[in-house]
Design an enzyme around this catalytic site. Structure first.
Site, PDB file in Angstrom:
ATOM      1  CE  LYS A  24     -72.488 -17.270  99.097  1.00  0.00           C
ATOM      2  NZ  LYS A  24     -72.668 -16.313  99.919  1.00  0.00           N
ATOM      3  NE  ARG A  99     -67.126 -12.885 104.476  1.00  0.00           N
ATOM      4  CZ  ARG A  99     -68.601 -12.773 103.706  1.00  0.00           C
ATOM      5  NH1 ARG A  99     -67.381 -12.169 102.881  1.00  0.00           N
ATOM      6  NH2 ARG A  99     -69.347 -12.822 104.325  1.00  0.00           N
ATOM      7  NE  ARG A 138     -79.617 -11.021  93.175  1.00  0.00           N
ATOM      8  CZ  ARG A 138     -78.577 -11.247  94.014  1.00  0.00           C
ATOM      9  NH1 ARG A 138     -77.684  -9.963  95.259  1.00  0.00           N
ATOM     10  NH2 ARG A 138     -78.278 -12.058  93.903  1.00  0.00           N
ATOM     11  NE  ARG A 144     -80.729  -6.354  95.131  1.00  0.00           N
ATOM     12  CZ  ARG A 144     -79.585  -6.793  96.390  1.00  0.00           C
ATOM     13  NH1 ARG A 144     -79.096  -6.180  96.680  1.00  0.00           N
ATOM     14  NH2 ARG A 144     -79.784  -7.895  97.027  1.00  0.00           N
ATOM     15  NE  ARG A 155     -71.745  -8.816  99.922  1.00  0.00           N
ATOM     16  CZ  ARG A 155     -73.165  -9.464  99.367  1.00  0.00           C
ATOM     17  NH1 ARG A 155     -73.838  -8.249  99.174  1.00  0.00           N
ATOM     18  NH2 ARG A 155     -72.912 -10.242  99.689  1.00  0.00           N
TER      19      ARG A 155
END
Length: 200
Positions: A24, A99, A138, A144, A155
């Site tokens: 996105k 949302r 990722r 991370r 999420r």
């Protein structure tokens, strides 16, 4: 005091849906560049108002400090102020909002008071298995921490359990289009642009 503004009748407003890992962010940047849109991120706008200690920012901080969700009407009030301050924009891309169906309804009502509307809602369609693969990659490539990855996975779950149910609301208005989010970035972007151009 209500600010009387004039928005361009040619304004283009887009909602880009997609869970974390769907691409996105990448596609938003390309849409903003192509259509000269102003980017409206609720998170960024919240932080800006809080840092400037505006009336809305004080309200938002109070909710957050007390562990409460910011009410939809407050969020939309902040978005309205952002639109009014960018009245000369060619259009807007909404990031992180709506949302829920109620948020979509409140947003529609607010935009109607400004004599504009959401023109296109594009959902990047990527299955959960692919998303989790992307998040794992990722995490490895960006360094991370594991807890950050866990938050992202939560999420993703929230998107499929809650946010994705907003799409039927826009489908009923003939505004929602699903675009396959797996493939070459440029191919996906072309499909998004085709959907957007058809809605203009």
């Amino acid at each position: 005091m209500f600010l009387q503004i004039k928005l361009s009748p040619l304004m283009l407003n887009i909602v880009l849906f997609g869970p974390p890992g769907a691409g996105k962010g990448t596609q938003s940047e390309k849409l903003i560049a192509k259509y000269k849109l102003a980017h409206l991120s609720t998170g960024d706008i919240f932080r800006d108002h809080i840092s400037r200690k505006t009336e809305l920012g004080v309200k938002v901080k109070e909710y957050i400090d007390n562990g409460l969700l910011v009410p939809d009407e407050v969020t939309v009030g902040i978005l309205k102020a952002a639109i009014e301050s960018n009245a000369g924009a060619t259009g807007f891309i909404f990031d992180g909002f709506p949302r829920t169906v109620h948020q979509a309804e409140v947003l529609d009502n607010m935009l109607a008071t400004l004599q504009t509307k959401i023109h296109a809602v594009v959902a990047l369609d990527v299955n959960e298995e692919e998303l989790k693969k992307r998040i794992e990659i990722r995490k490895q490539t960006s360094g991370r921490a594991d807890d950050d990855a866990e938050k992202v996975l939560k999420r993703i779950d929230e998107y499929f359990n809650k946010t994705v149910h907003v799409l039927p609301y826009y489908e009923a208005q003939g505004k929602a289009v699903k675009v396959q989010g797996i493939g070459e970035i440029e191919t996906i972007f072309t499909e998004i642009c085709n959907a957007v151009d058809a809605a203009k």
